[in-house]
Enzyme design. Sequence first.
Site, PDB file in Angstrom:
ATOM      1  N   ARG A  80       0.842  -1.207   0.000  1.00  0.00           N
ATOM      2  CA  ARG A  80       0.000   0.000   0.000  1.00  0.00           C
ATOM      3  C   ARG A  80       0.872   1.251   0.000  1.00  0.00           C
ATOM      4  NH1 ARG A  80      -4.690   0.083   4.418  1.00  0.00           N
ATOM      5  NH2 ARG A  80      -2.982   0.755   5.766  1.00  0.00           N
ATOM      6  N   LYS A 183      -2.720   6.413   1.102  1.00  0.00           N
ATOM      7  CA  LYS A 183      -2.630   6.813   2.514  1.00  0.00           C
ATOM      8  C   LYS A 183      -1.680   8.011   2.591  1.00  0.00           C
ATOM      9  CE  LYS A 183      -2.423   4.613   7.057  1.00  0.00           C
ATOM     10  NZ  LYS A 183      -3.708   5.089   7.570  1.00  0.00           N
ATOM     11  N   GLU A 219     -16.468   6.125   3.928  1.00  0.00           N
ATOM     12  CA  GLU A 219     -15.670   5.620   5.052  1.00  0.00           C
ATOM     13  C   GLU A 219     -16.121   6.245   6.363  1.00  0.00           C
ATOM     14  OE1 GLU A 219     -11.408   4.474   4.579  1.00  0.00           O
ATOM     15  OE2 GLU A 219     -11.427   6.294   3.386  1.00  0.00           O
TER      16      GLU A 219
HETATM   17  C1  PLP Z   1      -8.831   6.450   5.822  1.00  0.00           C
HETATM   18  C2  PLP Z   1      -8.621   5.102   6.410  1.00  0.00           C
HETATM   19  N1  PLP Z   1      -9.468   4.120   6.079  1.00  0.00           N
HETATM   20  C3  PLP Z   1      -9.322   2.870   6.583  1.00  0.00           C
HETATM   21  C4  PLP Z   1      -8.294   2.560   7.447  1.00  0.00           C
HETATM   22  C5  PLP Z   1      -8.143   1.171   7.964  1.00  0.00           C
HETATM   23  O1  PLP Z   1      -7.098   0.526   7.288  1.00  0.00           O
HETATM   24  P1  PLP Z   1      -6.281  -0.645   7.963  1.00  0.00           P
HETATM   25  O2  PLP Z   1      -7.256  -1.717   8.261  1.00  0.00           O
HETATM   26  O3  PLP Z   1      -5.312  -1.064   6.909  1.00  0.00           O
HETATM   27  O4  PLP Z   1      -5.647  -0.091   9.179  1.00  0.00           O
HETATM   28  C6  PLP Z   1      -7.393   3.553   7.822  1.00  0.00           C
HETATM   29  C7  PLP Z   1      -6.277   3.249   8.722  1.00  0.00           C
HETATM   30  O5  PLP Z   1      -5.219   2.913   8.258  1.00  0.00           O
HETATM   31  C8  PLP Z   1      -7.546   4.852   7.294  1.00  0.00           C
HETATM   32  O6  PLP Z   1      -6.703   5.825   7.633  1.00  0.00           O
END
Ligand code: PLP
Length: 339
Positions: A80, A183, A219
């Site tokens: 990622r 991210k 989200e």
């Molecule tokens: C915007 C966003 N969505 C979803 C997630 C959840 O992702 P993960 O399960 O990889 O931590 C995160 C955290 O990383 C995030 O910042």
Amino acid sequence: MDNIDWKNLPFGYIKTDYNIRCFYRNCKWGALEVSTSEYIDIHIAATGLHYGQEAFEGLKAYMGKDGKIRLFRWEENAKRMILSAGGIKMAEIPVEKFRNAIFEAVKLNKRFIPPYGSGATLYIRPLLYGSGPEVGVKPSEEYTFIVFVTPVGPYFKGGIRPVNMLICRDSDRAAPLGTGIYKVGGNYAASLRAGIAAKEGGYASAIFLDAREKKYIDECGPANFFGIKDNTYITPKSESILNSITNMSLIELAKSMGMKTERRKVPVEELATFDEAGACGTAAVISPIAKIVDADNNMIYEYCRDGKPGPVSMKLYNKLVSIQNGDEPDEFGWITVID
Ligand SMILES: Cc1ncc(COP(=O)(O)O)c(C=O)c1O
């Protein structure tokens, strides 16, 4: 450090002994360097400061009952970060370097890994930013990659409990063809107004809708959304949300428990039909949702009327946490033990 109260750690930053750094110059990455400083010396014209060339990751190291340190699906975080780097034209950190840096950061700070059973974990934060100077809007020619770690307390002190969330209709976190799938720091800056407004209203988080039509769930702040009905795990498909590694894993777990799974657009009105709803991410694994308020439409969607998380959410949560802690065999190949 000897007097860290593991059971009452905040979900915040605590200084550890070492962090790892690596620099990209003249079109290549250098060797990993170990630092004891919490500070960076940064060029005043670095693109990371001016043009948002910055991406990060978040994962955890878990101490097992057997004394082994486990990482959960770190390769997905590495992939990622490569996706995020490409999305904002930064140099990509190779998977092998990412691996070595996080392993080294964990090993060097072993004494900060919270003990098994405390509910606390060692949070790992890889960070990549443009560190070379530019004044015109263009990608940097130099990059800095840093990995620091910090022990964090459980997201829910006193055990998992349902939270309330607020649908946000007056700001967007990310545009449909923008950077929402990466991210990168800019998305988080863009989410702060809604996030703070939700918190001030007493909600755990804002729920963002698709920016184009404001019809579908995107989200829940920094976490993906899921709903449960008819033995089915349903989660939004969107071109502007982060592909959560926790969500990917819950989908696999739901399938292995004989549930159907759907990744598709989730219209806001469908919230009325779910038996359970939740947010998922590394921080909390699952935050069960008690109530979603859509103030502009005078609607309230309620779950967990008895105040407890729903049975499916709890089953998924317990299974995933058991795998992460090493209490259950890892039949999916998600765990790497750090020697
Ligand atoms: C915007 C966003 N969505 C979803 C997630 C959840 O992702 P993960 O399960 O990889 O931590 C995160 C955290 O990383 C995030 O910042």
